[in-house]
Design an enzyme around this catalytic site. Structure first.
Site, mmCIF file in Angstrom:
data_model
loop_
_atom_site.group_PDB
_atom_site.id
_atom_site.type_symbol
_atom_site.label_atom_id
_atom_site.label_comp_id
_atom_site.label_asym_id
_atom_site.label_seq_id
_atom_site.Cartn_x
_atom_site.Cartn_y
_atom_site.Cartn_z
ATOM 1 N N LYS A 38 0.802 -1.229 0.000
ATOM 2 C CA LYS A 38 0.000 0.000 0.000
ATOM 3 C C LYS A 38 0.833 1.277 0.000
ATOM 4 C CE LYS A 38 -4.150 -2.027 2.021
ATOM 5 N NZ LYS A 38 -5.199 -1.922 3.039
ATOM 6 N N ASP A 57 -10.111 2.466 2.368
ATOM 7 C CA ASP A 57 -10.254 1.707 3.619
ATOM 8 C C ASP A 57 -11.081 2.485 4.643
ATOM 9 O OD1 ASP A 57 -8.843 -0.552 2.800
ATOM 10 O OD2 ASP A 57 -6.919 0.281 3.429
#
Ligand code: ATR
Length: 271
Positions: free
Chosen positions: A66, A102
């Protein structure tokens, strides 16, 4: 022309994302493929270029990529910039755009699970200060919390995150069960309580009487934390919905339809 996207990780076998996207592709009758793509950290950048050259629309990115994904983007969304990591890539005209969904997934899950989410009842409390905590802090700020407390085994990491979110967030240390006193929203972002990991040792007695307790761990679905919270009469939200909701912005960008998180999808992923 078949539209292609996927989820990149290392390892990637455990990913549930293909189940989610296949469900929506089928629902909309879209000719598309969403697959697991294993890329090692060494091969990440080259792998992305390869996907672009093959005409992929984009990809989700999971552990451990990420931060690397954030680095390779030509542009990133405001929330990805704040979170410092990217989980959704869009490839367009040879350029890479990054987003982090997220925190959005977390927000949507809480909003759709609670009838009435009152962010003024009292402070929010975050356990853990790893990658996942950054998205949650963004979400809690977005939801309107003005007093967010963060606790982590390694205190320095909680302090560092509290600096990034300095307008709302303060680091706390000491015994966890004491530190949560009066908190009205409690979220575990650490890996404790996950299958194969140690349990989160905590006593919830000191929480605000109207507190909501949630866990981003969804395997098991009812973690020890949620079990204790339920038994004490607190409202709880499990972590599976976050996984489902974080997938919707990517699907819409790559496949052109806005998908819905349904009870049927939840059941499918649970199986
Ligand atoms: P993620 O990206 O999923 O957040 P991570 O960045 O590795 O993963 O963070 C894991 C979190 O779980 C951290 O807050 C970590 O605490 P440390 O920063 O002190 O390592 C927490 N964690 C993992 N195992 C733990 C354990 N045995 N006891 C306490 N905290 C733990």
């Amino acid at each position: 022309m078949t539209l292609r996207a996927g989820v990149i990780g290392w390892p990637i076998e455990q990913s549930k994302s293909p189940i989610i996207h296949a469900y929506w592709l089928d629902k909309f009758g879209i000719e598309g493929i969403y697959e697991k793509i294993a890329l090692s950290p060494d091969g990440f950048q080259e792998g992305i270029l390869d996907l672009i050259s093959k005409g992929y629309r984009g990809a989700n990115v999971t552990i451990p990529h990420k931060e690397a994904a954030f680095q390779i983007c030509d542009t990133v969304s405001e929330r990805a910039l704040k979170i410092g990591a990217v989980n959704t890539l869009v490839f367009e005209d040879g350029k890479v755009t990054g987003d982090n969904t997220d925190g959005y997934g977390f927000l949507e899950n809480i909003r759709s699970s609670l009838e009435n989410w009152n962010t003024e009842t009292g402070p929010a409390f975050v356990i853990g200060a790893g990658g996942a905590a950054r998205g949650i802090l963004w979400a809690l700020e977005e939801a309107g919390y003005k007093d967010i407390r963060i606790w982590n085994r390694t205190v320095a990491k909680a302090e560092a995150l509290a600096e990034v979110f300095s307008e709302t967030t303060t680091p706390v240390s000491g015994d966890l069960s004491d530190a949560i006193n009066g908190a009205a929203f409690l979220v575990n972002t650490s890996s404790l309580g996950m299958v194969g990991q140690p349990q989160l040792e905590i006593n919830l007695t000191g929480l605000h009487p109207d507190a909501v307790v949630t866990d981003i761990v969804y395997n098991p679905l009812e973690t020890d934390l949620l079990r204790q919270a339920n038994s004490k009469g607190f409202e709880t939200v499990d972590g599976l919905g976050m996984l489902l909701h974080q997938a919707t912005p990517g699907f819409e960008k790559w496949f052109g339809q806005k998908p819905e998180v349904t009870p049927e999808l939840r059941e499918l992923v649970l199986k």
